[in-house]
Write a protein that holds these residues in place. Structure first.
Motif, mmCIF file in Angstrom:
data_model
loop_
_atom_site.group_PDB
_atom_site.id
_atom_site.type_symbol
_atom_site.label_atom_id
_atom_site.label_comp_id
_atom_site.label_asym_id
_atom_site.label_seq_id
_atom_site.Cartn_x
_atom_site.Cartn_y
_atom_site.Cartn_z
ATOM 1 N N VAL A 14 0.849 -1.188 0.000
ATOM 2 C CA VAL A 14 0.000 0.000 0.000
ATOM 3 C C VAL A 14 0.886 1.240 0.000
ATOM 4 C CG1 VAL A 14 -1.741 1.319 1.274
ATOM 5 C CG2 VAL A 14 -1.830 -1.196 1.274
ATOM 6 N N HIS A 15 0.763 2.073 -1.042
ATOM 7 C CA HIS A 15 1.449 3.364 -1.076
ATOM 8 C C HIS A 15 0.438 4.406 -0.589
ATOM 9 C CE1 HIS A 15 5.090 2.046 -3.228
ATOM 10 N NE2 HIS A 15 4.275 1.165 -3.783
ATOM 11 N N ASP A 16 0.706 4.946 0.594
ATOM 12 C CA ASP A 16 -0.283 5.735 1.312
ATOM 13 C C ASP A 16 0.157 7.198 1.375
ATOM 14 O OD1 ASP A 16 -2.679 5.741 2.642
ATOM 15 O OD2 ASP A 16 -1.855 5.162 4.581
ATOM 16 N N PRO A 17 -0.698 8.155 1.004
ATOM 17 C CA PRO A 17 -0.315 9.560 1.172
ATOM 18 C C PRO A 17 -0.317 9.945 2.651
ATOM 19 C CG PRO A 17 -2.592 9.398 0.446
ATOM 20 C CD PRO A 17 -2.032 8.008 0.403
ATOM 21 N N SER A 18 0.554 10.891 3.016
ATOM 22 C CA SER A 18 0.582 11.359 4.396
ATOM 23 C C SER A 18 -0.691 12.124 4.709
ATOM 24 C CB SER A 18 1.797 12.260 4.629
ATOM 25 O OG SER A 18 1.783 12.785 5.935
ATOM 26 N N ARG A 19 -1.212 11.869 5.913
ATOM 27 C CA ARG A 19 -2.397 12.581 6.394
ATOM 28 C C ARG A 19 -2.033 13.623 7.449
ATOM 29 N NH1 ARG A 19 -3.433 7.343 5.226
ATOM 30 N NH2 ARG A 19 -5.478 6.731 4.399
ATOM 31 N N GLY A 20 -0.738 13.786 7.720
ATOM 32 C CA GLY A 20 -0.276 14.638 8.804
ATOM 33 C C GLY A 20 0.366 13.784 9.880
ATOM 34 N N ALA A 22 0.247 13.319 13.308
ATOM 35 C CA ALA A 22 -0.534 12.525 14.258
ATOM 36 C C ALA A 22 -1.435 11.532 13.536
ATOM 37 C CB ALA A 22 -1.358 13.447 15.152
ATOM 38 N N ALA A 23 -2.027 11.962 12.432
ATOM 39 C CA ALA A 23 -2.936 11.080 11.692
ATOM 40 C C ALA A 23 -2.200 9.886 11.099
ATOM 41 C CB ALA A 23 -3.652 11.864 10.586
ATOM 42 N N ASP A 24 -0.959 10.077 10.674
ATOM 43 C CA ASP A 24 -0.178 8.961 10.124
ATOM 44 C C ASP A 24 0.071 7.888 11.177
ATOM 45 O OD1 ASP A 24 -0.015 10.028 7.581
ATOM 46 O OD2 ASP A 24 1.918 11.008 7.937
ATOM 47 N N LEU A 25 0.431 8.308 12.392
ATOM 48 C CA LEU A 25 0.639 7.336 13.460
ATOM 49 C C LEU A 25 -0.668 6.659 13.846
ATOM 50 C CD1 LEU A 25 3.219 8.894 15.947
ATOM 51 C CD2 LEU A 25 3.592 7.226 14.151
ATOM 52 N N ALA A 26 -1.744 7.435 13.904
ATOM 53 C CA ALA A 26 -3.047 6.859 14.250
ATOM 54 C C ALA A 26 -3.482 5.842 13.208
ATOM 55 C CB ALA A 26 -4.083 7.974 14.380
ATOM 56 N N ARG A 27 -3.179 6.105 11.942
ATOM 57 C CA ARG A 27 -3.533 5.177 10.873
ATOM 58 C C ARG A 27 -2.795 3.851 11.049
ATOM 59 N NH1 ARG A 27 -7.096 2.807 7.740
ATOM 60 N NH2 ARG A 27 -6.319 2.259 5.663
ATOM 61 N N GLY A 28 -1.538 3.909 11.462
ATOM 62 C CA GLY A 28 -0.793 2.684 11.711
ATOM 63 C C GLY A 28 -1.439 1.834 12.792
ATOM 64 N N ILE A 29 -1.873 2.479 13.886
ATOM 65 C CA ILE A 29 -2.529 1.743 14.972
ATOM 66 C C ILE A 29 -3.863 1.178 14.510
ATOM 67 C CG2 ILE A 29 -3.474 1.936 17.298
ATOM 68 C CD1 ILE A 29 -0.384 2.049 17.030
ATOM 69 N N ARG A 48 5.519 8.928 2.449
ATOM 70 C CA ARG A 48 6.448 10.025 2.710
ATOM 71 C C ARG A 48 5.810 10.904 3.775
ATOM 72 N NH1 ARG A 48 9.094 11.772 -3.049
ATOM 73 N NH2 ARG A 48 10.272 13.107 -1.627
ATOM 74 N N PRO A 49 6.440 11.046 4.932
ATOM 75 C CA PRO A 49 5.770 11.678 6.063
ATOM 76 C C PRO A 49 5.814 13.200 6.054
ATOM 77 C CG PRO A 49 7.942 10.981 6.705
ATOM 78 C CD PRO A 49 7.757 10.507 5.282
ATOM 79 N N TYR A 91 11.921 13.341 10.930
ATOM 80 C CA TYR A 91 11.773 12.920 9.539
ATOM 81 C C TYR A 91 10.908 13.922 8.798
ATOM 82 C CZ TYR A 91 7.967 10.484 12.109
ATOM 83 O OH TYR A 91 6.939 10.163 12.963
ATOM 84 N N HIS A 92 11.014 13.891 7.475
ATOM 85 C CA HIS A 92 10.269 14.814 6.622
ATOM 86 C C HIS A 92 9.981 14.127 5.291
ATOM 87 C CE1 HIS A 92 14.073 15.136 4.727
ATOM 88 N NE2 HIS A 92 14.524 16.258 5.298
#
Length: 235
Positions: A14-20, A22-29, A48-49, A91-92
């Motif tokens: 899955v190639h996932d766009p960054s959501r921001g 906090a949202a990126d970490l929440a998506r992982g959980i 890409r974060p 990271y960026h």
């Protein structure tokens, strides 16, 4: 645990766009919980974060944390506190985050072995694109870890930091690969580590394109997927 880092012969990419940040970490959980409930197949999520300084739980308890968080914001990086991992990491969008999520009946049992197995897999991906990469902590690195991946050059630089989250029934192994533009990462880490009064060597903060000029995030992402697919084919 066997030499293969996961149990299934198939892996969803899955190639996932960054959501921001906090949202990126929440998506992982969210994906981790879906895997634990049997609703998600073994999955490799790449993105890409957003510029972030991810502080560890211990960092948040230090007297200088508020100053460090403000320094991160001032440098254009969003500060957050993560559940897994050690000290602060930055990271960026010149980085690639790789989340490997998988259901497992006893996710804790293989947790230590996964660090070595998946660290070596990521080092192999970097070697395929011309980086002389090895697994192991280097003296003075930020967010130090036994299974960091570093690049060998005139100065050894940390290129990949890894962390793992384990819940009942599933695990998430997250890796940050620093590919492009190390200067802003080094600068924000100098400010945040100074505020936290943590010692480290700024020369250890680098990127893969410091060692192989012109290397891009997309090229490294393709190499990571190719290495994983090779393992799947051999399973």
């Amino acid at each position: 645990m066997s030499a293969q880092p996961w149990s299934c012969s198939q892996l969803a990419i899955v190639h996932d766009p960054s959501r921001g940040a906090a949202a990126d970490l929440a998506r992982g959980i969210e994906l981790l919980r879906a895997a634990a409930s049997g609703q998600l197949p073994p999955t490799l999520r790449l993105y890409r974060p957003y510029p972030t300084v991810a502080f560890g739980q211990r960092d948040a308890r230090l007297p200088g944390f508020d100053e460090a968080a403000e320094a991160a914001r001032g440098a254009g990086f969003e500060p957050l506190i993560r559940k897994a991992g050690g000290r602060a990491a930055a990271y960026h969008q010149g980085c690639l985050i790789v989340d490997h999520i998988e259901q497992h009946d006893d996710a804790i049992a293989g947790s230590h072995a996964r660090f070595g197995l998946l660290g070596e897999l990521l080092a192999e991906a970097l070697r395929r694109v011309g980086v002389d990469a090895s697994v192991g902590e280097i003296p003075g690195e930020y967010c130090p870890g036994e299974f960091s991946v570093h690049g060998n050059g005139p100065v050894r630089v940390k290129l990949v930091g890894t962390a793992q989250r384990v819940i009942s029934g599933a695990w998430l192994f997250s890796s940050v690969i620093v590919v492009e533009d190390s200067a802003p990462i080094r600068a924000v880490l100098e400010k945040t580590y100074a505020a936290l009064a943590l010692e480290w060597n700024p020369a250890t903060a680098g990127a893969a394109d410091d060692l192989v000029p012109g290397l891009t995030v997309d090229t490294v992402a393709d190499a990571v997927v190719a290495v994983y697919e090779d393992v799947v084919r051999r399973s």
